[in-house]
Scaffold this motif. Sequence first.
Motif, short mmCIF file in Angstrom:
data_model
loop_
_atom_site.label_atom_id
_atom_site.label_comp_id
_atom_site.label_asym_id
_atom_site.label_seq_id
_atom_site.Cartn_x
_atom_site.Cartn_y
_atom_site.Cartn_z
N THR A 267 0.83 -1.21 0.00
CA THR A 267 0.00 0.00 0.00
C THR A 267 0.86 1.25 0.00
O THR A 267 0.60 2.21 -0.74
CB THR A 267 -0.93 0.00 1.23
N LEU A 268 1.92 1.24 0.81
CA LEU A 268 2.83 2.39 0.86
C LEU A 268 3.51 2.58 -0.50
O LEU A 268 3.61 3.71 -1.00
CB LEU A 268 3.87 2.20 1.96
N HIS A 269 3.97 1.48 -1.09
CA HIS A 269 4.64 1.58 -2.39
C HIS A 269 3.69 2.13 -3.46
O HIS A 269 4.08 2.98 -4.26
CB HIS A 269 5.15 0.20 -2.80
N GLN A 270 2.45 1.66 -3.48
CA GLN A 270 1.49 2.14 -4.47
C GLN A 270 1.18 3.62 -4.27
O GLN A 270 1.04 4.38 -5.24
CB GLN A 270 0.21 1.31 -4.39
N SER A 271 1.08 4.04 -3.01
CA SER A 271 0.82 5.46 -2.73
C SER A 271 2.00 6.33 -3.16
O SER A 271 1.81 7.44 -3.67
CB SER A 271 0.52 5.65 -1.24
N ILE A 272 3.22 5.83 -2.95
CA ILE A 272 4.40 6.56 -3.40
C ILE A 272 4.39 6.69 -4.91
O ILE A 272 4.76 7.74 -5.47
CB ILE A 272 5.68 5.86 -2.90
N ARG A 289 -3.23 6.27 2.92
CA ARG A 289 -2.34 6.11 4.07
C ARG A 289 -2.23 4.64 4.47
O ARG A 289 -3.22 3.91 4.50
CB ARG A 289 -2.85 6.91 5.27
N SER A 290 -1.02 4.21 4.79
CA SER A 290 -0.78 2.82 5.19
C SER A 290 -0.43 2.68 6.66
O SER A 290 -0.12 1.58 7.12
CB SER A 290 0.34 2.22 4.33
N SER A 291 -0.46 3.78 7.40
CA SER A 291 -0.05 3.74 8.80
C SER A 291 -0.91 2.80 9.63
O SER A 291 -0.41 2.16 10.57
CB SER A 291 -0.09 5.15 9.40
N GLY A 333 -1.64 18.88 -3.47
CA GLY A 333 -3.08 19.00 -3.68
C GLY A 333 -3.78 17.68 -3.98
O GLY A 333 -4.92 17.68 -4.48
N LEU A 334 -3.15 16.55 -3.69
CA LEU A 334 -3.76 15.25 -3.92
C LEU A 334 -4.76 14.92 -2.82
O LEU A 334 -4.66 15.41 -1.70
CB LEU A 334 -2.70 14.16 -4.00
N ARG A 335 -5.71 14.08 -3.14
CA ARG A 335 -6.68 13.59 -2.15
C ARG A 335 -6.00 12.54 -1.29
O ARG A 335 -5.27 11.67 -1.79
CB ARG A 335 -7.90 13.01 -2.85
N ILE A 336 -6.24 12.58 0.01
CA ILE A 336 -5.60 11.67 0.94
C ILE A 336 -6.67 10.94 1.73
O ILE A 336 -7.58 11.57 2.29
CB ILE A 336 -4.66 12.42 1.91
N VAL A 337 -6.59 9.62 1.78
CA VAL A 337 -7.54 8.82 2.55
C VAL A 337 -6.78 7.84 3.41
O VAL A 337 -5.65 7.43 3.09
CB VAL A 337 -8.53 8.06 1.63
N ASP A 340 -8.38 2.45 6.26
CA ASP A 340 -9.59 1.86 6.86
C ASP A 340 -10.76 2.83 6.90
O ASP A 340 -11.72 2.63 7.62
CB ASP A 340 -9.27 1.37 8.27
N THR A 341 -10.69 3.93 6.14
CA THR A 341 -11.81 4.88 6.07
C THR A 341 -12.01 5.30 4.64
O THR A 341 -11.21 4.99 3.76
CB THR A 341 -11.54 6.14 6.92
N VAL A 342 -13.06 6.01 4.40
CA VAL A 342 -13.32 6.56 3.06
C VAL A 342 -13.28 8.08 3.07
O VAL A 342 -13.43 8.70 2.04
CB VAL A 342 -14.69 6.09 2.52
#
Length: 346
Positions: A267-272, A289-291, A333-337, A340-342
């Motif tokens: 998940t972290l790699h894909q977000s990067i 977020r992968s935290s 300016g990217l959307r951040i989610v 475990d939430t939407v």
Amino acid sequence: RTGLARYTRNAIQIGVAAGAAIALGDLLSPARFYWAVLAAFIAFMGAHNAAEQIRKALFRVVGTVIGIGVGSLLVSAVGHHTLWSIALVLVSLFLGLYLFRVSYAFFAVAITVTVSQLYQQLGEFTNSLLLVRLEETALGAAVAILVVLLVLPLHTRQVLRVALRGHVEAVGLLVDHASARFVGREDGMDSTLRSDARAVDAAYQAVVATAQPLRRTVWGSADQDILRTLRLTSASRNYCRNLVVDAARSPQTGVSIHFDLTRASATLHQSIEVVARALTGPRDGTYTRSSALFDRVEGYLEDCPHRTASAQFAVRDFMLLDGAMAQTAELMGLRIVDYDTVGVTT
């Protein structure tokens, strides 16, 4: 244009600017056309990007305007007293050089005052001569600005985005290899991680070198977005260094957490990758977020009888990298989610 060396591009731009300044300056004043050439040429000296060159050209015009007023008053005050004139020239040049780092306009003022005193001692000083100097200087500055904008333009912010993408991609590769080392999917990853760390360092230095001229705006104030970008880039580099050390010291994790750790790092790699694509493409992606996933891995490690501090530190390094990259995405300016939430995080 990106394939041209900087000195090649500067040589072409200076050649075009000098030729245009000679032709136009000669039309304005055949006897003083070299002032236009100097104004155009100096705009390229000591400047590394279009913003600096434009700012230097504008400051030269502003300094010339102020210097004409000050120089005219001092000529009237000093007259033909040679010793006073020499002292005034030395003082003005000292102040101009001393205040050069504050603004190039101060140096332009000092040069104009010096020229005024020189022509006064030669018996050629007139207010109309100073007016011609202003006109030629403004003409040379305008030519330099047009050449910077129209001839082989390569804005530093474009280069910075490419450098940032290289840094983000280097971080993503290190994250992928560190997670593989952590779960024991591959052998001999320690040397690979060290190589990845060197690649991150090199990419970071490229970002710093490119962003250095952009730390200040055209008017000299600090560019907060650039400073924040540099802070986030520095933080991610430091987290990568820590991750390399902690992952190398960590024993292979148990099979029970392989799935969660693999999913978290993926998940972290894909977000990067989302951040990397957005740097040189459309900014319509979503950073996930992968935290939360790494936090679950950390909980498993706390219950693991063979846990080590290095393993827990490595998981924290992953979480810190996720935070730095999420702030970078926010700055873009990217959307951040959250995973475990939407909803969009704040």
